[in-house]
Scaffold this motif. Structure first.
Motif, short mmCIF file in Angstrom:
data_model
loop_
_atom_site.label_atom_id
_atom_site.label_comp_id
_atom_site.label_asym_id
_atom_site.label_seq_id
_atom_site.Cartn_x
_atom_site.Cartn_y
_atom_site.Cartn_z
N LEU A 88 0.80 -1.21 0.00
CA LEU A 88 0.00 0.00 0.00
C LEU A 88 0.84 1.28 0.00
O LEU A 88 0.50 2.25 -0.67
CB LEU A 88 -0.95 -0.03 1.19
N LYS A 89 1.92 1.28 0.74
CA LYS A 89 2.81 2.45 0.77
C LYS A 89 3.38 2.73 -0.62
O LYS A 89 3.42 3.88 -1.08
CB LYS A 89 3.94 2.20 1.79
N GLU A 90 3.80 1.69 -1.31
CA GLU A 90 4.35 1.83 -2.67
C GLU A 90 3.26 2.26 -3.66
O GLU A 90 3.54 3.00 -4.61
CB GLU A 90 5.02 0.53 -3.11
N TYR A 91 2.04 1.80 -3.45
CA TYR A 91 0.94 2.22 -4.32
C TYR A 91 0.81 3.75 -4.33
O TYR A 91 0.62 4.36 -5.39
CB TYR A 91 -0.40 1.64 -3.83
N ILE A 92 0.89 4.35 -3.15
CA ILE A 92 0.74 5.80 -3.04
C ILE A 92 1.85 6.51 -3.82
O ILE A 92 1.59 7.46 -4.56
CB ILE A 92 0.76 6.24 -1.56
N VAL A 93 3.08 6.03 -3.66
CA VAL A 93 4.21 6.63 -4.37
C VAL A 93 4.05 6.48 -5.89
O VAL A 93 4.29 7.42 -6.64
CB VAL A 93 5.54 6.00 -3.90
N LEU A 94 3.64 5.31 -6.34
CA LEU A 94 3.48 5.05 -7.77
C LEU A 94 2.20 5.63 -8.37
O LEU A 94 2.04 5.66 -9.58
CB LEU A 94 3.53 3.53 -8.02
N LYS A 95 1.27 6.04 -7.51
CA LYS A 95 0.01 6.66 -7.92
C LYS A 95 -0.95 5.73 -8.64
O LYS A 95 -1.84 6.18 -9.36
CB LYS A 95 0.27 7.93 -8.74
N HIS A 96 -0.75 4.45 -8.49
CA HIS A 96 -1.74 3.48 -8.97
C HIS A 96 -1.77 2.29 -8.02
O HIS A 96 -0.86 2.10 -7.23
CB HIS A 96 -1.53 3.09 -10.43
N ALA A 97 -2.87 1.56 -8.08
CA ALA A 97 -3.11 0.50 -7.10
C ALA A 97 -3.95 -0.60 -7.74
O ALA A 97 -4.55 -0.42 -8.80
CB ALA A 97 -3.84 1.08 -5.90
N MET A 98 -4.00 -1.71 -7.04
CA MET A 98 -4.85 -2.83 -7.45
C MET A 98 -6.10 -2.82 -6.57
O MET A 98 -6.01 -2.67 -5.35
CB MET A 98 -4.10 -4.15 -7.29
N VAL A 99 -7.26 -2.96 -7.22
CA VAL A 99 -8.53 -3.01 -6.49
C VAL A 99 -9.29 -4.27 -6.93
O VAL A 99 -9.19 -4.71 -8.07
CB VAL A 99 -9.40 -1.75 -6.73
#
Length: 149
Positions: free
Chosen positions: A46-57
């Motif tokens: 989750l921390k890396e998602y914020i930095v990369l500005k995309h995530a898995m849902v």
């Protein structure tokens, strides 16, 4: 390459419903818990998602309840990635009770990559596709013999 990932837990009183066994909603919550622990272990949480500005849902869940679990039992939550493409990853789950070698639950989730700011679909970055690799064909995700006494 990814591998199977296991998370051990003991069934707690708050997991139990009025029928005296683990509530079906808890199993879905455990799917999220073990998936989150797995991505953290892969170094792309989750921390890396914020930095990369995309995530898995989560887009779609399929679940199969096979046997009941009760308070105090030790359960192994197992997950692995079995497929990935530019937009989606596909995750499998098996929850196992070592004391009687029982599979309690099986499920799978289709996850989609989104841009966090807009919520719109986004192609996975190379960071994602490198971290989220399916298990090898030679690995048997249903082999729990390491837990058999």
């Amino acid at each position: 390459m990814s591998s199977v990932f296991d998370l051990k837990l003991t069934v707690q009183p708050e997991h139990i419903d009025v029928l005296g066994h683990v509530n079906n909603v808890v199993y879905v919550s455990w799917m999220q818990d073990v998936a989150t622990a797995h991505i953290e272990q892969l170094g792309l949480g989750l921390k890396e998602y914020i930095v990369l500005k995309h995530a898995m849902v989560a887009v779609e869940h399929h679940v199969q309840y096979r046997k009941a679990a009760v308070e105090g039992e030790e359960i192994i939550l197992r997950t692995w990635l079995n497929d990935i493409n530019a937009l989606y990853s596909f995750r499998q789950y098996v929850f196992y009770r070592p004391k009687d070698k029982a599979v309690l639950f099986m499920g799978n989730t289709q996850w989609a990559c989104i841009e966090i700011a807009t919520g719109r679909p986004k192609r996975m970055s190379p960071t994602f596709t490198q971290a989220y690799q399916p298990i090898l064909d030679t690995e048997n995700p249903l082999d729990f013999s390491a837990y058999d006494a």
